[in-house]
Scaffold this active site. Structure first.
Site, mmCIF file in Angstrom:
data_model
loop_
_atom_site.group_PDB
_atom_site.id
_atom_site.type_symbol
_atom_site.label_atom_id
_atom_site.label_comp_id
_atom_site.label_asym_id
_atom_site.label_seq_id
_atom_site.Cartn_x
_atom_site.Cartn_y
_atom_site.Cartn_z
ATOM 1 N N GLU A 102 -9.956 100.143 86.505
ATOM 2 C CA GLU A 102 -10.490 99.343 85.401
ATOM 3 C C GLU A 102 -10.560 100.137 84.095
ATOM 4 O O GLU A 102 -11.568 100.145 83.407
ATOM 5 C CB GLU A 102 -11.866 98.781 85.765
ATOM 6 C CG GLU A 102 -11.814 97.871 86.978
ATOM 7 C CD GLU A 102 -13.135 97.190 87.327
ATOM 8 O OE1 GLU A 102 -14.189 97.789 87.063
ATOM 9 O OE2 GLU A 102 -13.092 96.073 87.857
ATOM 10 N N ARG A 126 -14.264 107.343 94.496
ATOM 11 C CA ARG A 126 -14.262 105.908 94.823
ATOM 12 C C ARG A 126 -12.853 105.360 95.057
ATOM 13 O O ARG A 126 -11.903 105.760 94.388
ATOM 14 C CB ARG A 126 -14.936 105.106 93.706
ATOM 15 C CG ARG A 126 -16.403 105.405 93.617
ATOM 16 C CD ARG A 126 -17.027 104.653 92.469
ATOM 17 N NE ARG A 126 -17.479 103.327 92.817
ATOM 18 C CZ ARG A 126 -17.214 102.231 92.093
ATOM 19 N NH1 ARG A 126 -16.423 102.291 91.040
ATOM 20 N NH2 ARG A 126 -17.717 101.067 92.444
ATOM 21 N N ASP A 169 -14.334 92.636 95.847
ATOM 22 C CA ASP A 169 -15.382 93.170 94.980
ATOM 23 C C ASP A 169 -16.745 92.531 95.210
ATOM 24 O O ASP A 169 -17.141 91.647 94.462
ATOM 25 C CB ASP A 169 -14.973 92.946 93.517
ATOM 26 C CG ASP A 169 -15.876 93.682 92.558
ATOM 27 O OD1 ASP A 169 -16.742 94.426 93.028
ATOM 28 O OD2 ASP A 169 -15.707 93.501 91.342
ATOM 29 N N GLU A 191 -19.813 101.681 100.496
ATOM 30 C CA GLU A 191 -20.503 101.329 99.247
ATOM 31 C C GLU A 191 -20.927 99.868 99.331
ATOM 32 O O GLU A 191 -20.088 98.973 99.354
ATOM 33 C CB GLU A 191 -19.593 101.562 98.037
ATOM 34 C CG GLU A 191 -20.267 101.224 96.708
ATOM 35 C CD GLU A 191 -19.386 101.502 95.479
ATOM 36 O OE1 GLU A 191 -18.779 102.588 95.392
ATOM 37 O OE2 GLU A 191 -19.311 100.615 94.610
ATOM 38 N N GLU A 250 -24.600 91.164 91.560
ATOM 39 C CA GLU A 250 -23.618 90.818 90.530
ATOM 40 C C GLU A 250 -22.992 89.443 90.752
ATOM 41 O O GLU A 250 -22.916 88.636 89.837
ATOM 42 C CB GLU A 250 -22.529 91.902 90.493
ATOM 43 C CG GLU A 250 -21.388 91.571 89.558
ATOM 44 C CD GLU A 250 -20.311 92.652 89.544
ATOM 45 O OE1 GLU A 250 -20.482 93.687 90.201
ATOM 46 O OE2 GLU A 250 -19.303 92.435 88.852
#
Ligand code: GCW
Length: 721
Positions: free
Chosen positions: A307, A340, A381, A403, A409
């Site tokens: 990103e 990550r 995600d 994770e 979110e």
């Protein structure tokens, strides 16, 4: 006297107001020590626990003493005395195994032999209760566990709890920016008051450490993975050191996010190429500098080439080159690198769900020993529901950290009540089949599946400056539950909900039973009214709040909801079988076969893996179109049931919390309807069929839903870095 009273009164009033409003507001979290209600239990506890034998010396032991004074003091409504000799009669003995008197050591010999690492033993033996461990931090964990036991009013007789954490690194990830905004944060500002540090130590820092230690969390990454290099400058390192000092007695290490381009941004170098000797030296020097100030610094967490974040690929290098460069700098100090795997590229046209696996699996075995690859629970995600990430089990020579996201979110922010340990449990209990049946994701995470030397779990924090820390009173349970599962990934969500409710509110079963039910259903509920039957990523753009299945104009195809649901007049869903993107091939054969076959694919993942016609027959006998509408409606119905259940819970919680939850459920109900109506109206433009009769008529038109805008929705990353 009068003058004194006049002076003291406002101060006293303020103090009382502060204490009461904090207590009412849920500031104590699950460390809500209430006086033991049952008189017999109270007497029983008082007899055994009011003399505490503690004669070791360390900051951690001091923290234990303080916690016991408060905790036992409040629960037993008495003063605790700390002594150094074991008396003839009742006492609580807290000593490391090596310091137990030989008689006791002998009695407990078998159990003691099995205590490892940060583990502890709590045993009632004769007229003493003993907490013992190899390390001070084990004593601390044991103390909190005993306090939790008492909070639940459980008996001391025959007590034996032997518990050893199953993972090494149990860490929170704060997506907190240095300007105190929090990316995807919905509970106020960041609790880190950078501007005032290191001089001003907010009392919250200690309470934060207590809460974490009480569930076994042993690390915190203070800063956002979309990182600012500034945190690596001397002024900030000093601030970080001040926080580390507060956390140290509680066994919590600090970690930072490392921006890959930092050598250029704050080091004045021309490049950040990981194979450049100058860059490598810069990182070595930087890490040495950090350890000089923070000797027990934990290490770095890195988001690279994801990103728009810089990374080794900017220089034609690999993730291994980048991670190993930092790991090499960390190694002499015992630090680690959490690298990550959340990557997907705008230049790669393959299914986004496949990209992380494609990039990372070929690198298996090439990372240094102090590197862990941190993988989100699913391949897209943090969706309301995703199948487990295919990387789990596919890298036998690399430690993979889980994770999870605690902050909601894609799950209604901290407005919707969603008990996430249900989601965590579903993922951890998934079977990768990498070594045959029983190769659970939990076994990848705790490292036992492939005998890893190091293991860990990370949780993206939902913590902010709100009085109750997490915005929604029930969102505290997600923090608590994450910690419990990081310690033991095999725990059940049901046990966690039960514990949390008892610690936080009351032991009254008239409350526990119905409210636990709300919690345990809440994940399925939110999935039903947002993304039933395997739908995913159909939230509105940017803020990810509310439905936006119609969005199709964003610059990157994989940012658009239409990319994920692929609705057309023929049907709906993403074909990830061999006839489509073949993402299923990334799973072990058994798993791939189950997902590939529309008859064996669990319906909860149906549209994740298959594009199906609107009249496809579901197991219930309904068509896909009708089934979708029925699911959306069921989600709404269950929020209504939760509202009804909560409406009669007033006697068991304080007024403020009762009202907060009542109002939030009201919003959740409206928004569940919004989700149902917006999605079904939009999908109807393709299915061209009437709504099933079980579904209520939409409250507004599709145009209305499409026109809704939320320009100041919280949680969006600031533009300053
Ligand atoms: O889900 C996405 C979020 C980003 C986040 C990113 C990540 C921190 O929308 O806000 O960035 O994941 O996990 O890196």
């Amino acid at each position: 006297m009068f003058i004194l009273c006049k002076r003291l009164f406002p101060a006293l009033f303020l103090f009382l107001w502060f204490t009461v409003s904090h207590a009412q507001g849920g500031y104590e979290l699950w460390l809500n020590y209430r006086k033991t209600e049952n008189p017999e239990t109270l007497e029983h506890y008082r007899t055994h626990l009011l003399s505490v034998v503690m004669d070791e010396n360390s900051e951690t032991v001091d923290a234990i003493r303080e916690e016991l004074s408060t905790g036992l003091g409040l629960m037993l409504d008495s003063t605790v005395s700390f002594i150094s000799e074991i008396p003839e009669k009742n006492s609580l003995v807290i000593r490391k195994t090596e310091n137990l008197p030989s008689g006791l050591r002998n009695t407990l010999k078998k159990d003691i032999a099995t205590i490892e690492n940060d583990g502890f033993l709590i045993r009632a033996s004769g007229n003493t209760v003993i907490i013992t461990a190899r390390k001070d931090v084990g004593l601390l964990y044991g103390t909190f566990r005993l306090l939790h036991h008492l909070q639940q009013g459980l008996p001391l007789r025959n007590l034996r709890i032997l518990d050893i954490p199953k993972t090494d690194i149990r860490v929170l990830n704060h997506w907190d920016n240095l300007d105190r905004t929090v990316e995807r944060g919905y509970a106020g500002a960041s609790i880190w008051k950078w501007h005032r540090l290191p001089g001003y130590i907010d009392p919250r820092y200690k309470d934060y450490a207590r809460a974490n230690a009480s569930v076994g969390i042993n690390g915190t990454v203070l800063t956002n993975v979309n990182a600012s290099a500034l945190v690596l400058t001397p002024a900030y390192i000093e601030k970080v050191a001040a926080l580390a000092e507060v956390f140290r007695p509680y066994g919590i290490k600090v970690y930072l996010t490392a921006r890959f381009s930092a050598p250029m941004e704050i080091g004045g170098l021309q490049t950040a190429d990981p194979l450049d000797p100058g860059v490598r030296q810069w990182w070595r020097d930087k890490v040495d500098e950090i350890y000089k100030t923070i000797p027990d610094f934990g290490g770095f967490l890195v988001k690279a080439n994801s990103e728009g974040q810089p990374g080794p690929q900017n220089y034609g290098r690999s993730h291994v080159d980048g991670a190993n460069m930092m790991a090499e700098a960390m190694a002499p100090h015992g630090g680690i690198v959490m690298w990550r795997a959340f990557v997907y590229s705008e230049h790669d046209t393959t299914d986004r769900a496949k990209q992380a696996y494609n990039e990372f699996v070929p690198l298996d075995g090439k990372f240094m020993e102090n590197v862990l690859v941190q993988v989100k629970n699913g391949a897209i995600d943090f969706q309301p529901r995703e199948p487990f990430h295919p990387m789990f089990g596919a890298m036998p020579h690399t430690p993979l950290m889980m994770e999870f996201q605690m902050t909601q979110e894609y799950l209604g922010f901290s407005t919707h009540l969603v008990f996430l340990p249900k989601l965590y449990e579903e993922v951890l209990q998934s079977d990768t089949y990498r070594h045959g049946k029983g190769s659970l994701v939990a076994r990848v995470v705790d490292g036992t599946l492939d005998n890893k030397k190091i293991s860990g779990m990370a949780g993206v924090a939902n913590i902010g400056s709100d009085i109750n820390w997490t915005g929604h009173p029930f969102a505290q349970a997600n923090w608590y539950g994450f910690g419990r599962l990081a310690w033991d990934p095999y725990l059940s969500a049901s046990q966690i909900a039960d514990e949390w409710l008892r610690l936080t509110f009351t032991n009254d079963n008239n409350f526990i039973k119905p409210v636990k039910n709300i919690m345990l259903e809440s994940h399925e509920t939110v999935v039903d009214y947002m993304t039933p039957l395997g739908l995913h990523h159909i939230m509105d753009t940017g803020h990810h709040y509310g439905p936006g299945p119609w969005v199709g104009n964003l610059s990157r195809p994989e940012w658009n909801p239409v990319y994920y649901h692929k609705a057309d007049t023929a049907g709906i869903g993403f074909d990830r079988t061999p006839s489509g993107s073949n993402a299923t091939a990334q799973y072990a054969g058994e798993v791939a076969a189950t997902f590939n076959n529309v008859k064996t694919c669990p319906e909860k993942f149906l549209l994740w893996f298959h594009h199906l016609p609107w009249d496809y027959k579901l197991q219930s006998g309904n068509t896909l179109w009708d089934g979708l509408g029925i699911r959306y409606q069921e989600g709404v119905n269950r929020v209504r049931e939760a509202q009804k259940t909560w409406a009669v819970m007033e006697p068991y919680v304080n007024k403020q919390q009762f009202e907060e939850v009542r109002m939030l459920l009201g919003i959740q109900h409206e928004e569940a309807q919004w989700w149902r109506d917006a999605c079904m109206l939009y999908f109807q433009t393709f299915s061209k069929q009437p709504f099933p009769e079980e579904m209520e008529t939409p409250l507004h038109s599709l145009e209305y839903y499409r026109s809704l805008k939320f320009p100041y929705a919280p949680g969006i990353s600031p533009q300053w870095h």
